[in-house]
Design a protein around this motif. Sequence first.
Motif, short mmCIF file in Angstrom:
data_model
loop_
_atom_site.label_atom_id
_atom_site.label_comp_id
_atom_site.label_asym_id
_atom_site.label_seq_id
_atom_site.Cartn_x
_atom_site.Cartn_y
_atom_site.Cartn_z
N ASP A 138 0.84 -1.18 0.00
CA ASP A 138 0.00 0.00 0.00
C ASP A 138 0.89 1.25 0.00
N LEU A 139 0.64 2.16 -0.94
CA LEU A 139 1.52 3.31 -1.12
C LEU A 139 1.54 4.22 0.10
N GLU A 140 0.38 4.50 0.68
CA GLU A 140 0.33 5.39 1.83
C GLU A 140 1.05 4.77 3.03
N GLU A 141 0.87 3.48 3.23
CA GLU A 141 1.53 2.81 4.34
C GLU A 141 3.03 2.76 4.12
N PHE A 142 3.44 2.54 2.87
CA PHE A 142 4.85 2.52 2.53
C PHE A 142 5.49 3.88 2.79
N ALA A 143 4.77 4.94 2.43
CA ALA A 143 5.26 6.30 2.67
C ALA A 143 5.39 6.59 4.16
N GLU A 144 4.41 6.13 4.93
CA GLU A 144 4.45 6.33 6.38
C GLU A 144 5.65 5.63 7.00
N ALA A 145 5.92 4.40 6.55
CA ALA A 145 7.05 3.64 7.10
C ALA A 145 8.38 4.30 6.75
N MET A 146 8.46 4.92 5.57
CA MET A 146 9.70 5.58 5.15
C MET A 146 9.79 7.02 5.64
N SER A 147 8.71 7.50 6.29
CA SER A 147 8.67 8.87 6.83
C SER A 147 8.96 9.90 5.75
N ARG A 148 8.30 9.74 4.62
CA ARG A 148 8.47 10.69 3.52
C ARG A 148 7.26 10.62 2.61
N GLU A 149 7.06 11.67 1.84
CA GLU A 149 6.01 11.63 0.84
C GLU A 149 6.38 10.62 -0.23
N MET A 150 5.38 9.92 -0.72
CA MET A 150 5.66 8.88 -1.69
C MET A 150 4.73 9.03 -2.89
N ASN A 151 5.30 9.55 -3.95
CA ASN A 151 4.58 9.58 -5.22
C ASN A 151 5.42 8.82 -6.23
N GLU A 152 5.02 8.88 -7.49
CA GLU A 152 5.71 8.07 -8.49
C GLU A 152 7.17 8.48 -8.64
N SER A 153 7.46 9.78 -8.58
CA SER A 153 8.84 10.22 -8.71
C SER A 153 9.67 9.79 -7.50
N GLN A 154 9.08 9.86 -6.30
CA GLN A 154 9.79 9.44 -5.10
C GLN A 154 10.05 7.93 -5.13
N LEU A 155 9.10 7.19 -5.67
CA LEU A 155 9.25 5.74 -5.74
C LEU A 155 10.42 5.37 -6.65
N PHE A 156 10.70 6.21 -7.63
CA PHE A 156 11.80 5.94 -8.54
C PHE A 156 13.14 6.38 -7.98
N ASP A 157 13.15 6.91 -6.76
CA ASP A 157 14.41 7.15 -6.05
C ASP A 157 14.87 5.79 -5.54
N THR A 158 15.30 4.95 -6.49
CA THR A 158 15.49 3.53 -6.20
C THR A 158 16.58 3.25 -5.18
N ASP A 159 17.60 4.08 -5.10
CA ASP A 159 18.68 3.81 -4.14
C ASP A 159 18.15 3.83 -2.70
N THR A 160 17.35 4.87 -2.39
CA THR A 160 16.79 4.99 -1.04
C THR A 160 15.79 3.89 -0.76
N VAL A 161 14.90 3.63 -1.71
CA VAL A 161 13.89 2.59 -1.54
C VAL A 161 14.55 1.22 -1.45
N GLN A 162 15.55 1.00 -2.28
CA GLN A 162 16.25 -0.28 -2.30
C GLN A 162 16.93 -0.56 -0.97
N GLU A 163 17.59 0.45 -0.41
CA GLU A 163 18.23 0.30 0.89
C GLU A 163 17.21 0.00 1.98
N PHE A 164 16.06 0.66 1.92
CA PHE A 164 14.99 0.45 2.89
C PHE A 164 14.48 -0.98 2.82
#
Length: 351
Positions: free
Chosen positions: A50-76
């Motif tokens: 779930d995108l909203e839950e994923f954003a909450e866990a990462m403590s950041r806004e999560m839209n399509e451009s943020q999701l493509f910040d693959t280095d940060t997401v990948q590390e998480f």
Amino acid sequence: MNTRRIFLLLGMMTFFVFLPLTTHAHTNDSEGFSFIEVNEETIHYELKLDLEEFAEAMSREMNESQLFDTDTVQEFLNARIEVYADGVIVEGVIEQAEIETIQERPVAVMNLTYEMKRKPEKIILDYHMFFDETAPSHANFVTIDMDGVKKQIILTYSSRQLEVGEMSFIQNAKQFLSLGVKHIFTGYDHILFILALLFGAKTIRNILSLVTAFTLAHSITLALATFDLVQLPSRIVESAIALSIIYVALIHLLNLDAKHHPWLAFGFGLIHGFGFAGILSEMQLEGSQMAMSLLSFNLGIELGQLFIVSLAFPLILWIKKSTKKPVKWIIPGISVCILVFGLVWFFQRAF
């Protein structure tokens, strides 16, 4: 008011009391989906959250451009989803990320690839997404396809691990033997310590006693740490290993004719054993195969160590017996380099 009207009134009151709960019951569910396919040298993992839950866990806004910040997401993701191929952890690389809408809810869809050298016999998945952060009630519905056989399981707070396949005794021994050899060749601090020991060895018998003492000592602490009987903070261990390099190099520089004694190799070997154990703490060692894994890993270390000694010691003896003055300065020069490396490592690790 008759009985029929009383029950009708109670029924309407119950409906309006529980209406908010029922309308929010689904939206408060924390669900994820995993589709895993094990191939010859890769594992493909499609993860849906779930995108909203994923954003909450990462403590950041999560839209399509943020999701493509693959280095940060990948590390998480790699910090919360651990995949072990035949006991060795492999890290996923995000190949594609997008947002889908499922039942009117935005869902983050991430495709990860895990590279391996060969097809594994056993896969272990440790899943810790959301459980300890935002949603203890989270559940992930997993489908894994391995060797044409599909298996489904639901991972929850109390059941976070999935195991598929069984690693053979021979494969387990070969893998940990290879890992031990690789570990000694990539453990530059251990190599420099062994070289510094060799500089103080006078005879074949002397070097055999040094290597035996070092091997016996690090085997003891490697076993104690692997079986979780004795644990030391990694900073202390790594700093002490650097100090052992400094000490042995200094002894030789202060007295070029100094002879190293087995007790010295044994004492510092106890420290190096904890360093060898560090890599095993990152692996999924099972109780039934732990003893063989440890034995094979230690044997790999000894084979690598023996190879280094067999190459270096004859050359050191030739240098010591040489009458040419430029050659005589090779060992002191190398000792200075070893001392410098030890000092640098100590300050990096201790501070």
